[in-house]
Design an enzyme around this catalytic site. Structure first.
Site, short mmCIF file in Angstrom:
data_model
loop_
_atom_site.label_atom_id
_atom_site.label_comp_id
_atom_site.label_asym_id
_atom_site.label_seq_id
_atom_site.Cartn_x
_atom_site.Cartn_y
_atom_site.Cartn_z
N GLU A 136 -4.71 -2.93 4.91
CA GLU A 136 -4.38 -3.61 6.16
C GLU A 136 -5.55 -4.40 6.74
O GLU A 136 -5.39 -5.12 7.72
CB GLU A 136 -3.92 -2.58 7.21
CG GLU A 136 -2.63 -1.85 6.89
CD GLU A 136 -2.85 -0.60 6.02
OE1 GLU A 136 -3.92 -0.48 5.38
OE2 GLU A 136 -1.94 0.26 5.99
N TRP A 164 -10.78 21.66 15.49
CA TRP A 164 -10.60 20.79 14.34
C TRP A 164 -11.64 21.09 13.27
O TRP A 164 -12.80 21.28 13.56
CB TRP A 164 -10.73 19.32 14.74
CG TRP A 164 -9.60 18.82 15.59
CD1 TRP A 164 -9.66 18.46 16.90
CD2 TRP A 164 -8.25 18.62 15.18
NE1 TRP A 164 -8.43 18.05 17.34
CE2 TRP A 164 -7.54 18.14 16.31
CE3 TRP A 164 -7.56 18.80 13.98
CZ2 TRP A 164 -6.18 17.83 16.27
CZ3 TRP A 164 -6.21 18.49 13.95
CH2 TRP A 164 -5.53 18.01 15.08
N THR A 219 0.85 -1.19 0.00
CA THR A 219 0.00 0.00 0.00
C THR A 219 0.89 1.24 0.00
O THR A 219 1.93 1.27 0.67
CB THR A 219 -0.96 -0.02 1.22
OG1 THR A 219 -1.70 1.19 1.23
CG2 THR A 219 -0.20 -0.15 2.53
N LYS A 247 -6.41 22.17 11.66
CA LYS A 247 -6.51 22.75 13.00
C LYS A 247 -6.52 24.26 12.89
O LYS A 247 -5.51 24.87 12.52
CB LYS A 247 -5.35 22.28 13.88
CG LYS A 247 -5.54 22.66 15.34
CD LYS A 247 -5.32 21.48 16.25
CE LYS A 247 -5.90 21.67 17.63
NZ LYS A 247 -5.55 20.57 18.53
#
Lengths: 539, 539
Positions: free
Chosen positions: B326, B439, B181, B434
Site C-alpha cells: 500500500e 501487551w 497483496t 495480550k
C-alpha cells in the site's frame, strides 16, 4: 493513491519532527546565532501567526530585502507555509528597479535587514501597495525612521503563536515564491514558483547524482537568498536535515574561508566570481577546508583554470551546474559517469568544464533555425527546457511571448550536446559573434584566455566590422603582479594553437575590472559601451 | 510553472537520452542477455506499438506472470508508457487466488514466462476478461498449448515500431500499475499505483539519505518484480541510469552470490529469508562481495544476528527499510544520523535494528486508543501513513473502509517511535499478545531468540489461556547440526536476562520449517494452527 499536495510547509514539519536537534548557524550584523530546527520551526509558526494578524491572506506577496540568515530562512517557510507568496528582492538592483519590482509584485509587507533600511527610507514614498514594514535586527530598539508602520521582527515574534499550524488547504500549483531577473532591455521580469516546483526541485537537489544534499551535510549557501532562493538549497537542506550556515550581510572571502573551517562546511554554492575571490583567500591564508565535499558553481561558466585550482591546489571537488531564475534553477549538473572514470586527467577536465547532463524530471531540446541539432558535441543550438520546475511565463509581462513558446522555455543560451547528453554552454544567443557568416563563441575564447596564468578574468565582445559584420575583442583583467608585463600579442599567441584563425580576437584590451551584474555575471552590454568609448578616445 | 505531468514514459526517455550505453543484464531460462538502455528503450517502444495493435487502450490492464528479467522491465515501461496499467501478478499465490486476481483486475492481456505457462494452461478457461496471451521465451518455437490466442513476445516485438512515442497525454494521477497483496482473511486486495506516485517514489529512492540509487550503481533486485514493483527499484534504476542485473527465474542463493561477484553488484534488495539463504552461501563459498555498498532489507524485521553477520563477518552494509504494498513501498529507512556516528557499536546496532525515519514526502502518526502516543521509544501504537505514494483504497474492495480512515492508511503495524523520529516495528496489531492485561510483542521475542547462534528462525504466536487470556509460544527452527542439542530450557534461559518474566514463552516448540507467505513473511495464522495441532496430538 492519496491526493496529498506537495507543500513547502510539510518540509519544515519534516525537519521539526525528524531533525529537531540539527542546527542553523546564522551570522547577522551583531552576532552569530545557533538555532535548531525545533526552534526554527517554532519561530516559523510564530511568524505565520503574526502574518495572519497583520492581515496577510492566501496569495498575498511578502517581500524580503535581506542577506542570508536564519530570519530570512524563517520567512522562506512562513510565507508559503500559510498560503502567502515569498517575494525575495535583489538588494543590489537600482532603487528604480526595486521600486518597480515591489509595485509590480504588489508586495503587501516588506521584511528588511537593518542595513538596507536606509535604502527603503529613500524610496518608501514610491511604494504603492506596502502596508507594513518589518525590520530585522538584533537590537532591542528600532532604528529611527520615517517609515510607517515599522515593526521589529523579534518583537513581533515574541507575541506570535508557536503552535500555529501550516495551512492544510494548499493547492500544490499555487504560487509559493517569486523572484525578478534582470533583463537585457527594460525592467526586471518576474518568475513565480509554485509549491510543487519547489518540492520537486528539492527532491532533485537530494539525488545522489546531483547535489546529493543530505542530513550529514553542512551547507553554506553563498549565492544570495534573494537570487533564485539561493538555488533552492535552504528548502532542500531544511527538508533533509542538513546543518545550514548562513554567512549573513556583506560577507568577505575571509569570512567564508573562516566559516568553512570553523563549521566544517561540506557543500557550498555560488557564482564563479565568488570562487575566484575565495580561491585567492584560501591560497593566501592557512585554512582547513578538508570538510568540503562539493563546491557548486553556476550563474556563468567556470573557467578551466578555476576548476583546476580548486581540485588540484586545494583538493576541493568543484561541480559545474546550470540553471536560471526561470528554472528554479537546477537544470543540469556536471558529474562524470561511472565509465568516464577511466578517462585521462585532461579528458576529465574537458568534461568538467561542460555543464553536465539534464537533471531527472526535466526535458530538453537544442535547436537552430533548421530544427533539433545533432548531439555530436559540435553543432550549436539554443537550449530549450520543459518540466514541472520550469517557468511558463513572466509575471504579468508581455515579454513572456519571446521566451515561452509552444510549451518550451527558450533559455537564450547557445549550447552543444555530445552523445552522452552533456551540454556545454558556448554563448548567449545575443552574445554570439557572427563573423563572415560563421558563428564565433565568445565564451569559448574567454575560457581559453582565462586558462592563462597571468589572467584573472576575461570577457569577449563583438564590435561592428564593415567587412566581416562583427569581430571579437578580448577584454582582460590581469592578476596582480602581471600588469604591464603581458601584451596583446602574448594573449593572441597563447590562443593561436587552440582556435581557427578567424576566431582570434582583433584586439586585446586590458581593464582593471569587468563590469558585472548584481549576481556576478559579465555585463556585456556595458562592456561593449566601454570598448566603444576606448576606441573613440583613441580615435 | 509549467503544467508538465510526472510520467513513467519520461523516465525511460531520460535513460535513452542520457544513459544509452548503460546496461541491463538479464538472466532468462536459456541464457544471459545484455542490452543497453538505447536497446531497451527501442524494445519498449516496439512493445507499445504491439499493445496498441492488439487493442490495448488507455486504462486497460496488462497482466504479467513473470520473474525478474529485461522483458518484464520492458513491460514495466511499455504498459504505463502508452496509458495502460501494468498489473504484476504474484506467481506464488494459489491458482484460485491467481484466477480471482486476474478476473478482478479484468486483465485484457497476459505476459507469461514459459515456465509459468503450465499453470495458466490449467486455469485459463476460468479467466473471463483475457483476450490475448503472450509467452516470454528465448526459443523460436512456441510451446505446445491449448491457450488461444498465444503469441511469442520476441516475434511480436520483431514487427513492432521502434519509433513509437510514449503517450503525451498522461494525467499524472491516472493508474500506471497495480499489485494485489495477500490478506489475513479473504481474497487478495488490489492496490493501484499512479504515475505520480511512482515518479515521486523514484525520486525518494534516489535521495542520498534513502537508497541513494545512482548512475554508478549496479542494482540487483532480488525482491520479485511481481511484489510491489520490486520495491520500485526498476523504475528508479532506469531513470537514474544504473546498471541493472536481473537474476531471472528460480534463482538460488548460489546464483545471487555469483552475480554479485561477476557483475560487481553495488545494491540489492529483498526480504530477510533471502538474506539468511545468501548469508549461508557467502559463508560457505569464496565470493568477492566487495562491490556491495548496500543490502536493503524489508518485508519483515531483520533479526540483529542477520545484520551483524552481514556487517561484521562479510563487511557488507545492511539497511533496514519498511513499507508495504500500500506504500509503493518505501516509507522508512534506517540510517544513522551524522551525530549518531559517535554511539558505541552496540548502540549503533540497536539503532540499526529499528526501521528508521520517515522518507521525505510522507507524513506519519502513531496512535493507540487514546490518540497519538509519545515519541519516547517506549509507548506502542499503530503506525498511520499519509502521502502522495500511499494508497487511498483497495481496488473495488469493501475492506477499504477498515484500513483507510480519515485520510490515513492504517498499516496494522505496531511501532514505537523515539525522540529522533525513528520507528521500531514491535508487531502486527493482530499478532500482539495480550497477557494479563499487558501487551507482549511477539516480534521482540522472536528477534531475541534469533540472536542465539543455534537458531535459524523463530516465530512467536499466542495461544488462548484461561487465566491470562493469551500466552506466547515460541516456534523455533535450529541451524543444521544443532538439532536435538538445544532444549526448551536452553532457549528460555537465554531469554531470561532480556525480558520481564511474564514475556517469557510458556513453551518452545521445534519445527523443521516455519510456514511462510509467498513473499517470505511468517504465516502466523497457519503457524497457530500447527501449534494447536501439536498440542491436540499430545493431548
Amino acid at each position: 493513491m492519496m491526493q496529498v499536495p506537495l507543500s513547502i510547509g510539510s518540509m519544515m514539519e519534516h525537519a521539526e519532527k525528524f531533525f529537531p536537534k540539527k542546527e542553523v548557524i546564522s551570522q547577522t550584523h551583531d552576532k552569530l546565532h545557533r538555532l535548531n530546527y525545533a526552534e526554527i520551526g517554532q519561530r516559523t509558526r510564530r511568524l505565520m501567526s503574526i502574518l495572519d494578524e497583520l492581515g496577510i491572506r492566501n496569495g498575498d506577496r511578502v517581500g524580503t530585502l535581506a542577506w542570508n540568515h536564519h530570519r530570512h530562512l524563517e520567512i522562506y517557510f512562513a510565507a508559503p507555509g500559510m498560503g502567502a507568496i515569498l517575494h525575495t528582492i535583489n538588494i543590489r538592483l537600482s532603487p528604480e528597479d526595486i521600486i518597480y519590482i515591489i509595485n509590480h509584485a504588489e508586495d503587501k509587507i516588506l521584511f528588511i535587514d537593518e542595513d538596507i533600511l536606509p535604502l527603503i527610507e529613500h524610496i518608501h514614498t514610491h511604494l504603492t501597495t506596502v502596508e507594513a514594514f518589518v525590520v530585522m535586527t538584533d537590537k532591542t530598539e528600532l532604528p529611527e525612521s520615517t517609515i510607517q508602520p515599522l515593526y521589529s521582527y523579534e518583537e513581533l515574534l515574541s507575541t506570535g503563536d508557536p503552535t500555529y499550524e501550516f495551512a492544510n488547504d494548499i493547492d500544490e500549483n499555487q504560487p509559493a515564491g517569486m523572484c525578478y531577473t534582470s533583463a537585457t532591455t527594460g525592467k526586471p521580469k518576474g518568475v513565480v514558483y509554485s509549491h510543487r516546483a519547489i518540492v520537486l526541485h528539492s527532491f532533485a537537489l537530494g539525488l545522489k547524482d546531483t547535489a546529493a544534499i543530505s542530513e550529514s551535510d553542512v551547507s553554506m549557501p553563498v549565492v544570495p537568498q534573494f537570487h533564485v532562493n539561493a538555488w533552492g538549497t535552504p528548502f532542500a537542506c531544511t527538508w533533509f536535515g542538513s546543518t545550514q550556515v548562513m554567512p549573513g550581510p556583506r560577507f568577505t572571502p575571509k569570512r567564508l574561508a573562516e566559516f568553512i573551517e570553523r563549521f566544517k562546511v561540506t557543500i557550498t554554492a555560488g557564482v564563479p566570481t565568488i570562487w575566484l575571490g575565495l580561491l585567492k583567500e584560501l591560497q593566501q591564508g592557512d585554512y582547513d577546508t578538508s570538510s568540503l565535499r562539493a563546491v557548486l558553481c553556476g550563474g556563468s561558466a567556470a573557467p578551466l583554470g578555476l576548476i583546476k585550482a580548486f581540485e588540484e591546489k586545494l583538493n576541493i571537488p568543484f561541480y559545474h551546474a546550470y540553471g536560471a531564475t526561470e528554472t528554479t534553477p537546477l537544470a543540469t549538473i556536471s558529474r562524470l559517469k561511472s565509465y568516464q572514470q577511466g578517462l585521462s586527467t585532461e579528458e576529465k577536465y574537458e568534461e568538467r568544464t561542460r555543464q553536465g547532463i539534464l537533471v531527472p524530471g526535466l526535458q530538453m531540446k537544442v535547436v537552430d533555425e533548421k530544427g533539433e541539432v545533432e548531439w555530436n558535441g559540435k553543432d550549436m543550438g539554443e537550449l530549450l527546457l520543459r518540466g514541472p520546475w520550469i517557468a511558463s511565463e513572466y509575471y504579468k509581462d508581455e515579454r513572456t511571448k519571446d521566451a515561452f513558446i509552444d510549451g518550451w522555455f527558450h533559455t537564450g543560451d547557445v549550447v552543444t550536446v555530445d552523445a552522452e547528453g552533456t551540454i556545454k554552454i558556448v554563448d548567449r544567443t545575443k552574445d554570439l559573434i557572427k563573423s563572415g557568416g560563421e558563428w564565433i563563441s565568445s565564451v569559448e575564447i574567454e575560457n581559453a584566455i582565462m586558462a592563462n596564468e597571468a589572467v584573472f578574468e576575461a570577457s569577449v565582445v563583438a564590435i561592428p566590422d564593415e567587412k566581416w559584420q562583427e569581430r571579437p575583442i578580448a577584454c582582460v583583467v590581469l592578476h596582480e603582479g602581471f600588469e604591464n608585463k603581458v601584451t596583446k600579442d602574448d594573449i593572441i599567441e597563447f590562443l593561436k594553437p587552440q582556435f581557427a584563425k578567424f576566431w582570434l580576437p582583433d584586439d586585446v584590451l586590458f581593464f582593471e575590472e569587468i563590469p558585472k551584474s548584481s549576481v556576478g555575471k559579465f555585463l556585456k552590454r556595458e562592456l561593449r559601451e566601454q570598448v566603444k568609448a576606448r576606441y573613440s578616445t583613441q580615435g
